[in-house]
Design a protein around this motif. Structure first.
Motif, PDB file in Angstrom:
ATOM      1  N   SER A 526      33.171  21.682  31.969  1.00 49.02           N
ATOM      2  CA  SER A 526      34.372  21.603  31.136  1.00 49.02           C
ATOM      3  C   SER A 526      34.095  21.989  29.686  1.00 49.02           C
ATOM      4  N   SER A 527      32.862  21.815  29.236  1.00 52.93           N
ATOM      5  CA  SER A 527      32.535  22.107  27.838  1.00 52.93           C
ATOM      6  C   SER A 527      31.897  23.475  27.650  1.00 52.93           C
ATOM      7  N   GLY A 528      31.651  24.204  28.757  1.00 55.40           N
ATOM      8  CA  GLY A 528      31.061  25.533  28.651  1.00 55.40           C
ATOM      9  C   GLY A 528      29.573  25.517  28.416  1.00 55.40           C
ATOM     10  N   ALA A 529      28.912  24.447  28.734  1.00 52.62           N
ATOM     11  CA  ALA A 529      27.462  24.352  28.574  1.00 52.62           C
ATOM     12  C   ALA A 529      26.764  24.651  29.894  1.00 52.62           C
ATOM     13  N   GLN A 530      25.441  24.818  29.833  1.00 57.11           N
ATOM     14  CA  GLN A 530      24.648  25.117  31.013  1.00 57.11           C
ATOM     15  C   GLN A 530      23.526  24.077  31.145  1.00 57.11           C
ATOM     16  N   LEU A 531      23.299  23.590  32.370  1.00 56.63           N
ATOM     17  CA  LEU A 531      22.260  22.586  32.640  1.00 56.63           C
ATOM     18  C   LEU A 531      21.254  23.161  33.621  1.00 56.63           C
ATOM     19  N   LEU A 532      19.987  23.164  33.250  1.00 57.63           N
ATOM     20  CA  LEU A 532      18.911  23.671  34.097  1.00 57.63           C
ATOM     21  C   LEU A 532      17.895  22.557  34.334  1.00 57.63           C
ATOM     22  N   LEU A 533      17.587  22.285  35.595  1.00 55.05           N
ATOM     23  CA  LEU A 533      16.564  21.302  35.949  1.00 55.05           C
ATOM     24  C   LEU A 533      15.277  22.024  36.285  1.00 55.05           C
ATOM     25  N   ALA A 534      14.150  21.445  35.900  1.00 58.33           N
ATOM     26  CA  ALA A 534      12.850  22.067  36.169  1.00 58.33           C
ATOM     27  C   ALA A 534      11.878  21.040  36.707  1.00 58.33           C
ATOM     28  N   GLN A 535      10.971  21.515  37.583  1.00 55.43           N
ATOM     29  CA  GLN A 535       9.876  20.705  38.125  1.00 55.43           C
ATOM     30  C   GLN A 535      10.390  19.446  38.821  1.00 55.43           C
ATOM     31  N   VAL A 536      11.338  19.642  39.715  1.00 54.43           N
ATOM     32  CA  VAL A 536      11.918  18.518  40.454  1.00 54.43           C
ATOM     33  C   VAL A 536      11.007  18.171  41.625  1.00 54.43           C
ATOM     34  N   HIS A 537      10.587  16.932  41.732  1.00 52.46           N
ATOM     35  CA  HIS A 537       9.678  16.506  42.800  1.00 52.46           C
ATOM     36  C   HIS A 537      10.412  16.328  44.122  1.00 52.46           C
ATOM     37  N   PHE A 538       9.618  16.023  45.160  1.00 50.73           N
ATOM     38  CA  PHE A 538      10.159  16.038  46.522  1.00 50.73           C
ATOM     39  C   PHE A 538      11.274  15.021  46.718  1.00 50.73           C
ATOM     40  N   GLN A 539      11.029  13.769  46.312  1.00 47.62           N
ATOM     41  CA  GLN A 539      12.048  12.738  46.577  1.00 47.62           C
ATOM     42  C   GLN A 539      13.362  13.014  45.850  1.00 47.62           C
ATOM     43  N   PRO A 540      13.336  13.347  44.541  1.00 45.90           N
ATOM     44  CA  PRO A 540      14.603  13.690  43.894  1.00 45.90           C
ATOM     45  C   PRO A 540      15.278  14.916  44.514  1.00 45.90           C
ATOM     46  N   LYS A 542      15.013  15.974  47.620  1.00 50.44           N
ATOM     47  CA  LYS A 542      15.545  15.551  48.912  1.00 50.44           C
ATOM     48  C   LYS A 542      16.864  14.805  48.739  1.00 50.44           C
ATOM     49  N   THR A 543      16.930  13.941  47.725  1.00 49.03           N
ATOM     50  CA  THR A 543      18.159  13.194  47.464  1.00 49.03           C
ATOM     51  C   THR A 543      19.291  14.125  47.056  1.00 49.03           C
ATOM     52  N   LEU A 544      18.989  15.138  46.225  1.00 47.78           N
ATOM     53  CA  LEU A 544      20.022  16.097  45.809  1.00 47.78           C
ATOM     54  C   LEU A 544      20.528  16.918  46.986  1.00 47.78           C
ATOM     55  N   VAL A 545      19.618  17.306  47.877  1.00 51.17           N
ATOM     56  CA  VAL A 545      20.022  18.088  49.047  1.00 51.17           C
ATOM     57  C   VAL A 545      20.923  17.259  49.956  1.00 51.17           C
ATOM     58  N   ARG A 546      20.533  16.007  50.201  1.00 50.29           N
ATOM     59  CA  ARG A 546      21.343  15.136  51.058  1.00 50.29           C
ATOM     60  C   ARG A 546      22.721  14.878  50.456  1.00 50.29           C
ATOM     61  N   ALA A 547      22.797  14.856  49.130  1.00 47.72           N
ATOM     62  CA  ALA A 547      24.070  14.606  48.460  1.00 47.72           C
ATOM     63  C   ALA A 547      24.883  15.893  48.279  1.00 47.72           C
ATOM     64  N   ASN A 548      24.360  17.031  48.813  1.00 50.20           N
ATOM     65  CA  ASN A 548      25.057  18.323  48.717  1.00 50.20           C
ATOM     66  C   ASN A 548      25.306  18.741  47.267  1.00 50.20           C
ATOM     67  N   VAL A 549      24.353  18.479  46.401  1.00 50.43           N
ATOM     68  CA  VAL A 549      24.435  18.943  45.014  1.00 50.43           C
ATOM     69  C   VAL A 549      23.882  20.373  44.988  1.00 50.43           C
ATOM     70  N   GLU A 550      24.741  21.355  44.783  1.00 47.82           N
ATOM     71  CA  GLU A 550      24.371  22.764  44.867  1.00 47.82           C
ATOM     72  C   GLU A 550      24.498  23.431  43.497  1.00 47.82           C
ATOM     73  N   PRO A 551      23.772  24.560  43.327  1.00 46.64           N
ATOM     74  CA  PRO A 551      23.892  25.296  42.060  1.00 46.64           C
ATOM     75  C   PRO A 551      25.329  25.759  41.805  1.00 46.64           C
ATOM     76  N   VAL A 552      25.676  25.769  40.535  1.00 48.71           N
ATOM     77  CA  VAL A 552      26.985  26.273  40.105  1.00 48.71           C
ATOM     78  C   VAL A 552      26.740  27.451  39.187  1.00 48.71           C
ATOM     79  N   GLU A 553      27.244  28.623  39.563  1.00 52.21           N
ATOM     80  CA  GLU A 553      26.967  29.844  38.818  1.00 52.21           C
ATOM     81  C   GLU A 553      27.328  29.687  37.350  1.00 52.21           C
ATOM     82  N   GLY A 554      26.308  29.925  36.502  1.00 48.22           N
ATOM     83  CA  GLY A 554      26.512  29.867  35.065  1.00 48.22           C
ATOM     84  C   GLY A 554      26.553  28.471  34.487  1.00 48.22           C
ATOM     85  N   ILE A 555      26.478  27.445  35.334  1.00 50.30           N
ATOM     86  CA  ILE A 555      26.595  26.055  34.866  1.00 50.30           C
ATOM     87  C   ILE A 555      25.351  25.228  35.203  1.00 50.30           C
ATOM     88  N   PHE A 556      24.911  25.298  36.450  1.00 49.19           N
ATOM     89  CA  PHE A 556      23.849  24.380  36.898  1.00 49.19           C
ATOM     90  C   PHE A 556      22.911  25.117  37.846  1.00 49.19           C
TER      91      PHE A 556
END
Length: 571
Positions: A526-540, A542-556
């Motif tokens: 909503s604010s036009g910012a971009q969020l990039l995650l780096a060096q995510v370990h296995f457990q986090p 795995k949790t993101l995959v199970r929660a269906n958190v997917e990349p968003v073009e230009g945002i995440f």
């Protein structure tokens, strides 16, 4: 992990199998000596604890004999000695007052069934998760309640019954202090004095044995000279199967009888019903929980003394079987007794055979010495229980913990202590564990920090873009910390800005953390910012995959390394 196998194993008679094959004459000699020693120790203690629980003394002897024998051969701790213990008094006494002996035995049977279920579900390992301040708090509270209950007999007060609530008990005792019966007080003080002074002689004989003998002699002297002192003979009576009425303890072995056919509080047999089971369920649950805690703590103490390993679930199974069987022979709730178990090991025990011999010694005492046991004075029994209460309170250990521990541990201890004294042990343990968990989560949340590393995140010659800010998270991102961390990041999410988040120090991400992250992603969108995650370990991840958190073009997006994230931000 082999060193933790004892927390997960389950088999009937684990301790007996581990320690009795092969079994030699030398080992039997050690077990025989230890069994004789602990059996003699157990007789007056079992009687005193039965009286404190609101039932005649013979039921304590039945418990030590039958449950002590069965649990020794079916449990998972090779040196534990089971029987009535002081910790149960605060639970059993109210049940006896409300439901009589029948209700008490039925509650014990239900608790035994619960212990078996706990063993089958491998819940023995949960002893690891009970904080020490909780244990010290409720044992200290139990000790205070037990000592308070002994004031009546210690002072020889002519009180027919005691109120239900602790404050009312203290108020009644304070009002009745002027009715103190001085011969009973003298007997109690002499008994207590011998217990305090005897250890200075440094003999192998436990202090409470000469103490009760001296107390009985003093009481006999008073009774012979016309000053009546209440004894087991004068306080308790029994009726034999043939209709003969006697005083004191019946010199016969216990017989089989359905627990619900025993007398209730109104003097008539109980009526077995669903309502009765429902009413006794809270007490049975409390008995089972305390029995599990007490038995496993005892096993842990013995492991430290002997260097051996107990099987936690096998011990719960043995305790459950013993408590299922013993009510059918008039025995009250049993669990491992730390003091008697420690004495058993120090006396040279080699295997559970020593605890089985201890049970046979109690049977011999019941059959052969019942008339002599009737001379024991009630004031002396009260003094004995006051000393037991002091020992179980672990007051020096508690004071040391209060002096040296952090504030959260002190609050947990005081919570458990006060709630045990004023209300109920189950409430105290539940509140203590919940409070300890909340304070622990607060401390863990405070350890999770957000650090800006924009100026130090890149390799030489590879600077972040001007519109990029780099942050590092250290610590777990669970619900108590994630809202604060991701909420703080929202302040940096502006139009055209890129936030790079280094997750290298994040080993845990729970559902609360995922929820906070998705809110941050929505805010970036909503604010036009971009969020990039780096060096995510296995457990986090795995949790993101199970929660269906997917990349968003230009945002995440999620990058493997911090360098990849910085290059992505520059593009």
């Amino acid at each position: 992990m082999p060193h933790r196998a004892h927390l997960f194993s389950l088999r009937l008679g684990h301790a007996f199998r581990e320690s009795c094959f092969p079994y030699t004459r030398v080992r039997f000699k050690g077990d025989l000596l230890a069994g004789l020693t602990v059996g003699i120790i157990a007789i007056p203690l079992a009687m005193a604890l039965a009286i404190a629980s609101g039932v005649p003394p013979q039921y304590g002897l039945y418990t030590a004999a039958i449950a002590g024998f069965i649990i020794a051969l079916t449990g998972g701790s090779r040196f534990s000695v089971s029987g009535p213990t002081a910790a149960f008094v605060v639970i059993l006494y109210p049940v006896t007052q409300q439901y009589g002996l029948g209700g008490l035995l039925l509650a014990g049977f239900m608790a035994g069934c619960m212990l078996i279920v706990m063993a089958l579900f491998r819940l023995g390992r949960l002893i690891e998760y009970i904080p020490e301040p909780v244990t010290l708090g409720f044992t200290g509270g139990i000790a205070v309640v037990i000592a308070t209950l002994q004031v009546k007999d210690f002072l020889g007060l002519p009180l027919a019954s005691m109120p239900e609530h602790y404050v009312d008990k203290v108020h009644l005792l304070a009002q009745s202090i002027g009715l103190t019966h001085w011969p009973s007080l003298v007997v109690a003080l002499v008994t207590l004095g011998v217990m305090l002074l005897w250890p200075r002689l440094k003999t192998v004989i436990p202090a409470h044995l000469p103490a009760v003998v001296v107390g009985a002699l003093v009481a006999l002297l008073f009774n012979e000279t016309g000053y009546s002192v209440d004894t087991i003979d004068s306080r308790f009576s029994y009726t034999l199967p043939g209709g003969e009425v006697g005083q004191g303890i019946p010199p016969i072995l216990p017989s089989f009888q359905w627990p619900w056919n025993q007398l209730g509080a109104d003097g008539t047999p109980l009526t077995l019903s669903w309502d009765l089971f429902r009413d006794l369920l809270p007490a049975a649950f409390a008995i089972a929980m305390l029995g599990a805690i007490e038995s496993l703590l005892c096993a842990v103490v013995l492991d430290g003394m002997s260097g051996k390993r107990h099987s936690a679930n096998s011990e719960l199974l043995g305790q459950g079987i013993g408590n299922v069987v013993v009510p059918f022979f008039g025995g009250i709730t049993a669990t491992a007794a730390i003091a008697r178990s420690a004495a058993n090991y120090k006396a040279g025990a080699q295997s559970p055979v020593a605890a089985a011999i201890h049970a046979l010694v109690v049977v011999l005492g019941l059959v052969a010495f019942a008339p002599l046991l009737g001379y024991l004075p009630m004031a002396g029994m009260a003094a004995l229980l006051v000393m037991v209460a002091w020992n179980m309170s672990e007051a020096p250990k508690s004071l040391h913990m209060l002096r040296t521990s952090q504030a959260s541990d002190r609050w947990v201890f005081l919570c458990c202590f006060v709630l045990t004294v004023l209300f109920d042990m189950v409430i105290a343990i539940t509140a203590g564990i919940v409070l300890a968990a909340l304070l622990f989560m607060k401390q863990m949340a405070e350890l999770t920090r957000l650090i800006e590393i924009t100026d130090t995140s890149s390799q030489p010659g590879d600077k972040p873009a001007l519109n990029t800010r780099v942050f590092k998270v250290t610590g777990p991102l669970f619900f108590a910390a994630a809202d604060r961390i991701f909420g703080e990041l929202t302040h940096y999410c502006e139009n055209g800005k890129t936030i790079v988040l280094d997750m290298d120090q994040v080993r845990l991400l729970d559902a609360g953390g995922v929820s906070a992250l998705t809110k941050l992603i929505a805010h970036c969108q909503s604010s036009g910012a971009q969020l990039l995650l780096a060096q995510v370990h296995f457990q986090p991840m795995k949790t993101l995959v199970r929660a269906n958190v997917e990349p968003v073009e230009g945002i995440f997006r999620i990058h493997r390394t911090l360098g990849d994230a910085l290059h992505g931000a520059s593009r």
